[in-house]
Structure formats: C-alpha cells, structure tokens
Design an enzyme around this catalytic site. Structure first.
Site, short mmCIF file in Angstrom:
data_model
loop_
_atom_site.label_atom_id
_atom_site.label_comp_id
_atom_site.label_asym_id
_atom_site.label_seq_id
_atom_site.Cartn_x
_atom_site.Cartn_y
_atom_site.Cartn_z
N ASP A 101 0.80 -1.24 0.00
CA ASP A 101 0.00 0.00 0.00
C ASP A 101 0.82 1.28 0.00
O ASP A 101 0.40 2.31 -0.50
CB ASP A 101 -0.94 0.01 1.22
CG ASP A 101 -0.21 -0.21 2.54
OD1 ASP A 101 1.03 -0.36 2.53
OD2 ASP A 101 -0.86 -0.26 3.60
N HIS A 102 2.06 1.23 0.52
CA HIS A 102 2.80 2.48 0.71
C HIS A 102 3.55 2.96 -0.53
O HIS A 102 3.96 4.11 -0.58
CB HIS A 102 3.80 2.33 1.87
CG HIS A 102 3.18 2.48 3.22
ND1 HIS A 102 2.22 1.62 3.70
CD2 HIS A 102 3.39 3.39 4.20
CE1 HIS A 102 1.87 2.01 4.92
NE2 HIS A 102 2.57 3.08 5.24
N ASP A 166 3.34 -1.10 11.53
CA ASP A 166 2.90 0.22 11.14
C ASP A 166 2.25 0.84 12.36
O ASP A 166 1.53 0.17 13.09
CB ASP A 166 1.89 0.13 9.99
CG ASP A 166 1.58 1.50 9.43
OD1 ASP A 166 2.15 1.86 8.39
OD2 ASP A 166 0.79 2.24 10.06
N SER A 643 6.08 7.25 13.18
CA SER A 643 6.05 5.96 12.49
C SER A 643 6.72 4.83 13.27
O SER A 643 7.52 5.05 14.17
CB SER A 643 6.77 6.13 11.16
OG SER A 643 7.13 4.89 10.62
N ARG A 645 8.64 2.82 11.59
CA ARG A 645 9.76 2.44 10.71
C ARG A 645 11.05 2.22 11.50
O ARG A 645 11.56 3.13 12.14
CB ARG A 645 9.94 3.46 9.58
CG ARG A 645 10.22 4.88 10.04
CD ARG A 645 10.15 5.87 8.88
NE ARG A 645 8.76 6.19 8.54
CZ ARG A 645 8.31 7.40 8.23
NH1 ARG A 645 9.13 8.44 8.17
NH2 ARG A 645 7.03 7.60 7.97
C1 MIC Z 1 3.12 6.52 8.47
O1 MIC Z 1 1.93 6.78 8.51
O2 MIC Z 1 4.00 7.30 8.87
C2 MIC Z 1 3.57 5.19 7.92
C3 MIC Z 1 4.26 5.40 6.65
O3 MIC Z 1 2.44 4.39 7.68
C4 MIC Z 1 4.48 4.53 8.95
C5 MIC Z 1 5.11 3.28 8.51
C6 MIC Z 1 6.31 3.47 7.65
O4 MIC Z 1 7.07 4.40 7.83
O5 MIC Z 1 6.49 2.63 6.77
C7 MIC Z 1 3.83 4.26 10.29
O6 MIC Z 1 2.90 4.95 10.63
O7 MIC Z 1 4.30 3.41 11.04
FE1 SF4 Z 2 -0.72 4.75 5.01
FE2 SF4 Z 2 0.39 5.49 7.34
FE3 SF4 Z 2 -1.07 7.20 5.88
FE4 SF4 Z 2 -2.24 5.22 7.08
S1 SF4 Z 2 -1.18 6.90 8.07
S2 SF4 Z 2 -2.63 5.89 4.97
S3 SF4 Z 2 -0.74 3.57 6.90
S4 SF4 Z 2 0.88 6.28 5.33
#
Ligand code: MIC
Ligand code: SF4
Length: 754
Positions: A101-102, A166, A643, A645
């Site tokens: 999805d990302h 996530d 995040s 991450r």
């Molecule tokens: C976000 O909303 O910041 C993300 C991208 O979904 C991250 C995950 C990521 O950095 O891959 C999260 O919320 O954990």
């Molecule tokens: Fe995707 Fe994170 Fe945004 Fe949700 S908050 S839509 S998981 S990037």
C-alpha cells in the site's frame, strides 16, 4: 467456547482461541485476587505466555505475550522479511500477512498510478510476493488497499492481539482487538515463534456519553482527545473507550478513533464488543465470528468497577467538530474558533487541496457522508473550489462506492479518485499546484500532518479533520469557513447553508468485493525461490552488526543536538525515500536530514568535529564511522514520534551510532533502537539538555550498565571543563543482551546455536 471458528475466511486452521484466553484470564484473576479488570488488561493478559508466573504490574512489568497474528505493510515488510530470512526458518510460526500500500505514488489517478507503481516497484513486489509464498505468509497485492482497512475487513476479531509493522495498526481496536504497532524486528520475533515483549501498559479510560449529530463525526472524538492528551500523553498506555456513547458509533468510526490514537503515542486504543461490531462482522462475511464473540462477550468489555490510571469524559452531544494543525496533530481548534485563530496566527486561508480517505477515514460511511455533502453542493450548481482527492481504503470500498454512485459524485464534483493506497498521506504525491517553499494550506481526513510529510514542502500548512469538514472546505475553498453557520452562494448568487452530512455505516446491498487481489501461499512452498540481486539498489541482504567490545565508551562526539520536534519523518523521511526501504546502506543517506541542528537552527547542516567543516548529517556520520569513532545524538521530548519504521533505528546503527540521548522517547522508536543494539537513554534531569554544547564529548561507563540503575556519563567541553550526570534507561536483562550481542537478531542467532 470449545468451537472451532476460523480467524478469517482466507486461512484454514488458524482458529480463534477464546477457550485458552478465558483459561489464562482465570489464572490471572486468581493471582490478582479477583480485582476488576479493564478490557485492555483482559485482552493483554489473556495472551500471556506464562500466566502462572508472569509478574504483572501496570506500567512496570515487561510482559511476554503470544499475539494471534502479525501484519506488515510493504514499506516495513522488506526489512522485516530480510531479518526473518537471517533466522533461517522455513515458515512463519504465527499467521502473518503482507500488504502492498505504501509504494504507490499519486499522480494521475487510480488505475494509471497503480500500473506505474507496479512497474517501478517490480523488484520489491517480486521479492515480497516470493518471500510470502516461501514462508507461508498471505500476500495482498498492490491495489488491494491500505493495511489497516484490509485487516479490519478480513482479519480483526474481538479480544484478539495483533502486532503490525505500522504505527496505525491500532485501527483494529474498532473491532475490539488490541492491535499494536511495532518495528520489524518485533514482528520477526513473533514470526519466528518467540513471545513478544511489552511493558504492561497503563490504561487511560475515555468515557463517552451523549450522541453524535450533525457535522460532528467520530474523528472529532480523537481530535479532541489529542488536544487534551497531546502527542506524548498516551505514551505507555492503552486508551480504552467505554460508556453509553460507544453504542452509537459505527464499527469503522470506532476504527478511525483507534487509528489516530497513534498520534498521542498510545500503545493502542480499544472499544468494547457491541452490536455495531457484530453488524460489521456480518457485513464482511464473518457472522460466525460475531456469534462466537457473543458467547465470550462478558470478557470483551471492562469489569464493573475497573480502575483507570486516568479518566477523560466526553459528552458527544456537546462535542464540536475540530480541525487540528498545522504541523502537529494535537493542536486542536474547534470549528467555531478556527476563523479567528487562523487569522490571528497568519495561516494561509486559501485551501489549495482537500484530501479525503487514507487508513484513518475511508470507510463506506465516510465516503457516503462526503458524497451527501457534495450532492448538496452539486444540487446548488457549485463544484469544488480546492483540488479534491479521494483515496479509498480498500478495493472493496472502491468497488462498492463505484457500484453505489458515490465515486461518480466525487468525479462530477471535480475530485480525483486515487489508487486504494496511502498515496499523499505518506508523501507519495507528485504535487504540482504550488512551488516548493510557497506557504499554502491543505486539509485532509488523514491522521498526521508533520512538516513536509505530504508534499515535501516545509511551507505547507497541513490540517487534519473529519472527511466531512475536509469536503466542506473543498467546497468553500477557505479555511475560515464554518459549515454550521456560514452560507455559500449557489450558481445564481443565492445564499444557502449546506445540509449536515448523512450516510449509512454499511452498504445496504452488501460490499462488492471488487477485483481479487489476494495471493495465498502455495501448497508446495519448497521450490519457491526468493531473489535479492546483489547489484540491486533497492534490496540488500543484511549483515549482522558487531557485538559490543566490552569497553567503556570515551570521547564520544555528539553528531547532532536536535532542537524541538524530531519525528520519524525527520529521522528517516518517507516520500521519495520509500524506495530504499529494503536497502539499508542507501536509505541511510536520509538519516536525520530533517532534524533541526540546535547549533545553527538548520536542517542537514552539522559541524564535523575533525575537520571543522559543516556538512550533511549522513555524510558526517559516514566520516566518523570511517575514522572508527562511535557517536551519539541528543534530542528533545518524544523523540521518534510517529512511524514504526525501524529504519530510524537501523540507520544510526549502520552509520556507527552508539547512543541516542533525549528528554523522552516514543514507545515504538525506543524499542526499535534497543532491538538494533543502540542505547536509548533519557536525562534524569531534563534541564541537562540545555547544558550540552554540540562540540562536547562524552564518556560513558558502559561496563556499569545495569537493569534499573542510572548510567553515569561525563560531558567534556572543548575548554577542558567537564560535568557528570545520570542518564536513565528502560533496559531489562534480556534487552541488555541485545546491546551486548550487537542486536536482538544476533541474540536470536546465538540462542539458536546453543
Ligand atoms: C506513516 O503513517 O508514517 C507510515 C508510513 O504508515 C508509517 C510506517 C512506515 O514508515 O512505513 C507508520 O505509521 O508506522
Ligand atoms: Fe498509510 Fe500510514 Fe497514511 Fe495510514 S497513516 S494511509 S498507513 S501512510
């Protein structure tokens, strides 16, 4: 409770274990002298690995838990699977899924963007799909939707424990599940069959009374709670909603509230099982689960007299719609005050882009409410003033709103329907309407609004609110607009007030599943090959980090003293960098490039203590590493907010970092650092932060690092003066092993050999 009910419609043989959970709970109840328990405690304690012997004290004990499931999204799964591969197992030990999805960038709209992404990310998608096939993981292809929606629609069930790589994993709390965001290394533990460790959370109760109406939406509950608790107020706690007000919320609405609980640092958020959840399970073809949950329902809500560590009360009948931002999700302004505040603060009032959808707000209900507002505008002959984008949360939502007409309404209004993916929410957005550096305002129904997140323009003022208000702003094109009181002009210049939104929670004709986007693991997995090309610039096999040399650290330079908010977006930016999520060395070139250096108040410009030259953060770290010098970072409150991450922890480790010293940490980031063999430390006296000069060097008595004891460090300035202080840490014995062995993964490998 003896029945065999499948966890979902996709896997055979992964059963819901209410019987075991109930047995675990009886043991815990006996040990806690039948003290009334909160729902959060019940769900967590019913998943204890050793309920008889585990020490249980809220906010203190480290609990060893057995999650029911693991979910990973593509941007974090790459690193998680690379780590899992080094564990040398032939399949995952806990049911797991991966969701693409990302990595889909928004540019021209749904179908075109999807096929472009499939092309650009081919290597990564191939890696993920073959690795999933090999290790028995369910794989959701690009286009299937955002992880949290897919989990809610297919995998979540009341009373369960899920970990997800996530931070918005808590979304599934809308279905009564304790769903917790973690870094990839935590997911690897559970995939490898080890118990998962969590500090026993405190429990914050939010009692809801009254009933929502008019322009107020479920989102406003969490926008309000974020305003009360702030971005760090939920740290170490589960937020548990209860009270009569919960009955009137839709299941997906409860999901929205739990989702954005990530923004206050909460471990997760959860709602008690109710009929709305049952209806949702039924609508998503899981009535058997609903019936089974009814049989266990007494354990799917709080006990009478359960005590909360903190209690907040919100009367929904009095709750106003809120708009939070800019730059931080906890700056909450009720709509009645927004106009004055915006003018006073000098926020740009033209709303350039309004974006609805994302994992937070893309349910059928959200879509139909926004469509109802738009229909009202269209009936008056007016269209969107702002650019308007829609990201459906899943293929099922997209197909259903295409069938039921909402999608056509969005397009008639001038909206662009993007792929079922994260898109602009994570900076996967080829924005063209303003130049970099130009101050402007965007409003979204997303959850986060950190500087530069959506469009990499630090001058963009991003606000988060309900999809309803986002849509109203798109119609008015102005942040000063209050749809409750302000009139608009129709095509003939006559004034009218928008009607409050209406929408139904579940589609009357049922969901349309849309295209089949799921790949089940094949029956014969032995011949599947997982490929990582040694020449790839997107994927790189991991090599183990070095173990601690057993010595105290001396003369450790401070790479950067970060000033103010340092989120994971500052530490390891997403957007254009997402493409390197599977390549540690390449992604390390973004390390801390968004953090503000306290010395010169600039981003990505720090002084190299050996050369005296100012250079980029990653380049300077690489230079120290080449010289064999380990370094430290100093940070402010809630360092690593945002995040899950783990790149934000892997990168400093890879570039030779030793310790991160801050006023406080966000939970997931702190654990990520420990897992990778770094030292997350906090000031015993937060004022020490101010005493530190960026060219100080530190001595740290690492051989005295002990559980529950502060660590003595000495800061030495260039003028020869020095001062000593204590730093705190939250390591337990097992976690100290990670540090000594170089990482949690090294520890796992060592144990496997023994
Ligand atoms: C976000 O909303 O910041 C993300 C991208 O979904 C991250 C995950 C990521 O950095 O891959 C999260 O919320 O954990
Ligand atoms: Fe995707 Fe994170 Fe945004 Fe949700 S908050 S839509 S998981 S990037």
């Amino acid at each position: 409770l003896d029945k065999k009910v499948n966890q979902n419609n996709w896997e055979k043989g992964s059963y819901i274990n209410y019987k075991k959970m109930s047995e675990n709970l009886s043991i815990v109840r006996r040990r806690l002298n039948n003290k009334p328990l909160t729902l959060a405690e019940k769900v967590i304690y019913s998943h204890l690995d050793e309920p008889e012997t585990q020490e249980i004290e809220r906010g203190k004990s480290y609990l060893k838990l057995r999650p029911d499931r693991v979910a990973c999204q593509d941007a974090t799964a790459q690193m998680a699977i690379l780590q899992f591969m080094s564990a040398g197992m032939d399949q995952v030990q806990t049911p797991s899924t991966v969701h693409c999805d990302h990595l889909i960038e928004a540019q021209l709209g749904g179908a075109k963007d999807l096929s472009r992404a499939e092309d650009i990310n081919k290597e990564v998608y191939n890696f993920l799909s073959t690795a999933c096939a090999k290790y028995n993981i369910g794989f959701w292809k690009p286009g299937s939707g955002i992880i949290h929606q897919i989990v809610l629609e297919n995998y979540a069930f009341p009373g369960a424990l899920l970990i997800g790589t996530d931070s918005h994993t808590p979304n599934a709390g809308g279905l009564g599940m304790a769903a917790i965001g973690v870094g990839g290394a935590d997911a690897v533990d559970v995939m490898a069959g080890l118990p998962w460790e969590l500090k026993a959370p405190k429990v914050i109760g939010v009692k809801l009374t009254g009933q929502l109406s008019g322009w107020t939406a479920p989102k406003d509950i969490i926008l309000k709670v974020a305003g009360i608790l702030t971005v760090k107020g939920g740290t170490g706690a589960i937020v548990e909603y209860h009270g009569p007000g919960t009955e009137s919320l839709s299941c997906t609405g409860m999901g929205t509230i739990c989702n954005m609980g990530a923004e206050i640092g909460a471990t997760t958020s959860i709602f008690p099982f109710n009929d709305r959840m049952y209806d949702y399970l039924k609508a998503t073809k899981r009535q058997a689960i609903g019936d089974f949950a009814r049989a266990y329902s007494h354990e799917l809500r709080e006990d009478e007299g359960a005590e909360y560590d903190q209690l907040i009360e919100i009367n929904l009948s009095e709750l106003e719609p809120h708009v939070n931002g800019p730059f931080t999700p906890d700056l909450a302004t009720p709509i009645s005050k927004l106009k004055d505040v915006a003018v006073k603060e000098g926020w740009p009032t033209d709303v350039k882009v309004a974006l609805i959808g994302s994992c937070t707000n893309s349910s059928y209900e959200d879509m139909s409410r926004s469509a109802s507002i738009i229909q009202d505008a269209l009936d008056h002959g007016i269209k969107a003033k702002s650019l308007y984008t829609v990201t459906p949360g899943s293929e099922q939502i997209r197909a259903t709103i295409a069938r039921d007409g909402q999608l056509q309404t969005f397009e008639e209004f001038g909206g662009m329907v993007l792929a079922n993916a994260c898109g602009p929410c994570i900076g996967q957005w080829d924005r063209r309407d303003v130049k970099k550096g130009e101050a402007n305002t965007i409003v979204s129904s997303y959850n986060r609004n950190f500087t530069g997140r959506n469009d990499a323009n630090p001058a963009t003022h991003a606000f988060v609110t309900s999809p309803d208000l986002t849509t109203a702003f798109a119609i008015a094109g102005d942040l000063r607009f209050n749809p409750l009181t302000d009139k608009l002009k129709d095509k003939d210049g006559n004034e009218f007030l928008l009607k409050p939104p209406t929408g139904i929670a579940l589609p009357e004709r049922g969901y349309d599943p849309g295209q089949d986007t799921y790949q089940a693991p094949p029956a014969d997995r032995s011949t599947v090959e997982v490929q990582v090309a040694p020449t790839s610039d997107r994927l790189q096999k991991l090599s183990p980090f070095d173990a601690w040399d057993g010595k105290d650290a001396t003369d450790v330079p401070i790479l950067i003293k970060c000033q103010g908010k340092t989120t994971t977006d500052h530490i390891s930016m997403a957007g254009p960098w997402l493409k390197y999520r599977g390549h540690l060395d390449n992604i390390s070139n973004n390390m801390l490039i968004g953090a503000i250096n306290a010395e010169n108040e600039k981003a990505n410009s720090i002084k190299n203590i050996f050369t005296g030259e100012f250079d980029a953060v990653p380049a300077t770290a690489r230079d120290y590493k080449a010289r064999g010098v380990k370094w430290a970072v100093v940070g402010d409150w809630n360092y690593g907010e945002g995040s899950s991450r783990e790149h934000a922890a892997l990168e400093p480790r890879h570039l030779g970092g030793l310790a991160i010293i801050t006023k406080s940490f966000a939970r997931i980031h702190e654990t990520n650092l420990k897992k990778q063999g770094m030292l997350p430390l906090t000031f015993e006296n937060p004022e020490d932060y101010d005493k530190i000069k960026t060219d100080d060097k530190l001595d740290m008595e690492l051989s005295n690092l002990k559980v529950g004891e502060p660590l003595k460090v000495t800061f030495k300035s260039t003028d020869g003066k020095s001062w000593s202080t204590n730093l705190l840490h939250t390591f337990n014995e097992g976690q100290l092993e990670w540090f000594r062995n170089g990482s949690a993964l090294n520890t796992m490998a060592k144990k496997a050999k023994e």
